[in-house]
Design a protein around this motif. Structure first.
Motif, PDB file in Angstrom:
ATOM      1  N   UNK A  87     -38.614 -51.593 -21.618  1.00  0.00           N
ATOM      2  CA  UNK A  87     -37.443 -50.733 -21.434  1.00  0.00           C
ATOM      3  C   UNK A  87     -36.309 -51.371 -20.642  1.00  0.00           C
ATOM      4  N   UNK A  88     -36.582 -52.501 -20.004  1.00  0.00           N
ATOM      5  CA  UNK A  88     -35.523 -53.169 -19.224  1.00  0.00           C
ATOM      6  C   UNK A  88     -35.291 -54.582 -19.751  1.00  0.00           C
ATOM      7  N   UNK A  89     -36.335 -55.406 -19.780  1.00  0.00           N
ATOM      8  CA  UNK A  89     -36.152 -56.793 -20.224  1.00  0.00           C
ATOM      9  C   UNK A  89     -35.710 -56.857 -21.682  1.00  0.00           C
ATOM     10  N   UNK A  90     -36.414 -56.192 -22.577  1.00  0.00           N
ATOM     11  CA  UNK A  90     -36.102 -56.295 -24.007  1.00  0.00           C
ATOM     12  C   UNK A  90     -34.687 -55.805 -24.341  1.00  0.00           C
ATOM     13  N   UNK A  91     -34.253 -54.641 -23.851  1.00  0.00           N
ATOM     14  CA  UNK A  91     -32.888 -54.207 -24.170  1.00  0.00           C
ATOM     15  C   UNK A  91     -31.805 -55.102 -23.581  1.00  0.00           C
ATOM     16  N   UNK A  92     -32.173 -55.904 -22.588  1.00  0.00           N
ATOM     17  CA  UNK A  92     -31.213 -56.828 -21.988  1.00  0.00           C
ATOM     18  C   UNK A  92     -31.360 -58.254 -22.521  1.00  0.00           C
ATOM     19  N   UNK A  93     -31.934 -58.375 -23.713  1.00  0.00           N
ATOM     20  CA  UNK A  93     -31.974 -59.659 -24.385  1.00  0.00           C
ATOM     21  C   UNK A  93     -33.156 -60.533 -24.061  1.00  0.00           C
ATOM     22  N   UNK A  94     -34.151 -59.995 -23.401  1.00  0.00           N
ATOM     23  CA  UNK A  94     -35.338 -60.780 -23.042  1.00  0.00           C
ATOM     24  C   UNK A  94     -36.570 -60.149 -23.685  1.00  0.00           C
ATOM     25  N   UNK A  95     -36.635 -60.261 -24.984  1.00  0.00           N
ATOM     26  CA  UNK A  95     -37.788 -59.750 -25.728  1.00  0.00           C
ATOM     27  C   UNK A  95     -38.944 -60.719 -25.547  1.00  0.00           C
ATOM     28  N   UNK A  96     -40.037 -60.253 -24.922  1.00  0.00           N
ATOM     29  CA  UNK A  96     -41.162 -61.117 -24.609  1.00  0.00           C
ATOM     30  C   UNK A  96     -42.453 -60.473 -25.111  1.00  0.00           C
ATOM     31  N   UNK A  97     -42.782 -60.664 -26.381  1.00  0.00           N
ATOM     32  CA  UNK A  97     -43.950 -60.001 -26.963  1.00  0.00           C
ATOM     33  C   UNK A  97     -45.257 -60.302 -26.223  1.00  0.00           C
TER      34      UNK A  97
END
Length: 239
Positions: free
Chosen positions: A119-129
């Motif tokens: 909810x924080x990293x991914x929406x800010x361009x840091x998608x880390x599966x």
């Protein structure tokens, strides 16, 4: 009218709801300051004098002239002060403490990271599966531990409703926000139902602010998710 002994500083988060649940369940008079993260009120000098870690929640006990921070320490303090939701038997008290530390050391950190990366990293361009899967899977394992513990039990510790349940509930119940599947964990879901049915808990989850997107799969979380990701965008490395 005299001021109540307890002044609570909190916000509508999983940790922030814990002392509200206790105070509402115990029927203890209190007043409340809602800490606004958007205004960085948790980093203000007056607040840091009470809680040097700059987090919520914190309480001031006016009758003792002291402040207590960290949610587990707050609930233990309140339970001892008011003689509620903490058994007197030393073995049972130890059991309560163990499950409280299980929340502080495992459930909160793991589910918190599952929420952070989604909810924080991914929406800010840091998608880390890899990170998302790591923390979602570990959160699921912890929910399985709780499910096993609740097999044949109504409550998590000491054969009664205690501050251990109050500590674990806001985090575990937020499996919706962490995107952890608990649909097959029948004992855990029965425990959720028992606590959800408590009027004091339902009141507490609206104080100081209701955040239904944490618990309700039908809640519209889009506006909250956008605001939440934006508010913490500076915490994401590289932004």
């Amino acid at each position: 009218m005299p001021q109540p002994d307890i002044h609570l500083y909190t916000a509508g988060t999983m940790n922030g709801y814990k002392p509200v649940i206790f105070l509402e369940e115990a029927g203890v008079p209190y007043d409340l300051t809602h800490i606004n993260f958007s205004k960085q009120e948790q980093k203000a000098p007056d607040y840091l004098a009470l809680n040097p870690n700059g987090k919520i929640p914190t309480i001031e006990d006016r009758s003792e002239g002291r402040a207590i921070f960290e949610s587990g320490a707050i609930l233990w303090y309140l339970a001892e002060k008011y003689g509620k939701f903490l058994p007197s038997d030393p073995v049972k008290r130890s059991e309560v403490m163990q499950w409280m530390l299980f929340q502080v050391g495992h459930v909160g950190p793991m589910m918190g990271q599952a929420m952070y990366f989604q909810h924080i990293a991914a929406p800010n361009g840091h998608e880390e599966p890899f990170s998302i899967r790591r923390y979602v899977d570990e959160s699921r394992r912890l929910m399985e531990v709780m499910n096993s513990r609740l097999d044949g039990r109504e409550w998590i510790a000491a054969d009664e409703y205690t501050i251990a349940d109050m500590m674990l509930f806001p985090w575990a119940r937020a499996y919706v926000w962490a995107r952890v599947d608990v649909s097959d964990l029948s004992h855990l879901n029965a425990w959720f139902d028992r606590i959800d049915a408590r009027p004091a808990v339902q009141r507490a989850l609206t104080i100081p602010k209701a955040n239904p997107q944490f618990w309700d799969t039908n809640a519209d979380a889009s506006a909250f998710a956008k605001e939440n990701a934006s508010r913490f965008s500076s915490d994401v490395k590289g932004t």
